[in-house]
Design a protein around this motif. Structure first.
Motif, PDB file in Angstrom:
ATOM      1  N   GLY A 206     -59.361  53.498 -28.827  1.00 56.34           N
ATOM      2  CA  GLY A 206     -58.297  52.131 -28.922  1.00 56.34           C
ATOM      3  C   GLY A 206     -57.062  52.755 -28.910  1.00 56.34           C
ATOM      4  N   VAL A 234     -60.983  52.053 -22.414  1.00 62.62           N
ATOM      5  CA  VAL A 234     -61.339  52.003 -23.936  1.00 62.62           C
ATOM      6  C   VAL A 234     -62.825  51.858 -23.793  1.00 62.62           C
ATOM      7  CG1 VAL A 234     -61.160  51.085 -26.402  1.00 62.62           C
ATOM      8  CG2 VAL A 234     -58.923  51.639 -24.863  1.00 62.62           C
ATOM      9  N   ALA A 239     -62.627  48.137 -30.232  1.00 56.90           N
ATOM     10  CA  ALA A 239     -61.290  48.732 -30.063  1.00 56.90           C
ATOM     11  C   ALA A 239     -60.568  48.236 -28.788  1.00 56.90           C
ATOM     12  CB  ALA A 239     -61.569  50.366 -29.901  1.00 56.90           C
ATOM     13  N   SER A 243     -56.622  46.596 -28.967  1.00 53.88           N
ATOM     14  CA  SER A 243     -55.491  47.297 -28.097  1.00 53.88           C
ATOM     15  C   SER A 243     -54.894  46.076 -27.508  1.00 53.88           C
ATOM     16  CB  SER A 243     -56.318  48.268 -27.195  1.00 53.88           C
ATOM     17  OG  SER A 243     -57.017  49.383 -28.150  1.00 53.88           O
TER      18      SER A 243
END
Length: 255
Positions: A206, A234, A239, A243
């Motif tokens: 991330g 990613v 994650a 993000s």
């Protein structure tokens, strides 16, 4: 425009695409066996992508495994062109007008100048019959610095050829900081792959899961390559969501 890479199963991707104002970077047609029966594969994914939210913007990542456009072997180059042309045909069938391809640079394989000339010749030939509104982005992977990519773009001097800067690859493989790459390449950068790592390996973490100072890097990208698209590569759903939420919180995208 912000995209996410097709690194999760389609049902999980659909949920994320429904929640955020983003597009999808398709990687399916970067895989050899999918290109082997192109017509069947196109039909399969045309059906599968009907489940995507209506109007989801798409971009395509071209094939890259074992493919070296800078090879000195004519048969290798012929195979690379065959694979790239098949992926290009697939992109057109989905109405996509931009693709990402790797440089294929392998440090210490050829003298740099020899490799560069091979790659220049390859991309000039590939772009010769492509429409001006179809953009090709060349992505760094194992590249040690920006200099060869800079020369590639400048010497070909084609309006549809730009750089895909992968910041995670720079951090993991280059001795030079990402800021230097951005400063040197500037508006040659038309597309950016975003993910983080701790510099020990290409982890595809991330945006905040590593030692890349992401907030500063994104600020510099907005200044030096203001027209570049961003794509989050990613590989973990949690994650990825974190993000995207961080980008929304920092007003770098809308939800």
């Amino acid at each position: 425009m912000i995209y996410i890479s097709q690194l999760l199963e389609t049902p999980r991707l659909i949920k994320i695409l429904e929640e955020y104002a983003i597009g999808l970077e398709v990687i399916s047609f970067s895989i050899g066996y999918i290109l082997d029966d192109l017509e069947t594969s196109i039909k399969h994914y045309q059906k599968a992508f009907l489940e995507l939210p209506l109007g989801t913007p798409l971009t395509f990542h071209g094939p890259f495994l074992d493919l070296l456009p800078g090879s000195c072997d004519a048969k290798v180059q012929a195979l690379v062109k065959e694979r790239f042309e098949a992926a290009y045909e697939a992109a057109l069938s989905f109405g996509v007008n931009q693709m990402i391809f790797h440089t294929g640079y392998m440090p210490n394989t050829y003298p740099d100048q020899y490799w560069l000339q091979n790659v220049i010749d390859f991309w000039r030939a590939f772009l010769k019959d492509k429409p001006d509104d179809f953009t090709v982005y060349i992505e760094n992977v194992l590249d040690l610095d920006w200099k060869l990519m800079q020369r590639l773009i400048d010497e070909i001097n084609h309006p549809s050829l730009k750089i895909c800067l992968d910041v995670g690859h720079v951090h993991a493989y280059s001795p030079y900081p990402i800021e230097e790459w951005i400063e040197a390449l500037g508006e040659r950068i038309g597309y950016v792959h975003l993910h983080n790592n701790d510099k020990s390996r290409d982890a595809h973490g991330g945006l905040l899961e590593g030692t890349i100072p992401m907030e500063m890097i994104l600020k510099l990208l907005k200044e030096k390559a203001p027209h570049a698209h961003w794509s989050l590569e990613v590989s973990d759903e949690q994650a990825l969501r974190a993000s995207l939420d961080w980008l929304v919180h920092n007003k770098l995208m809308s939800k």
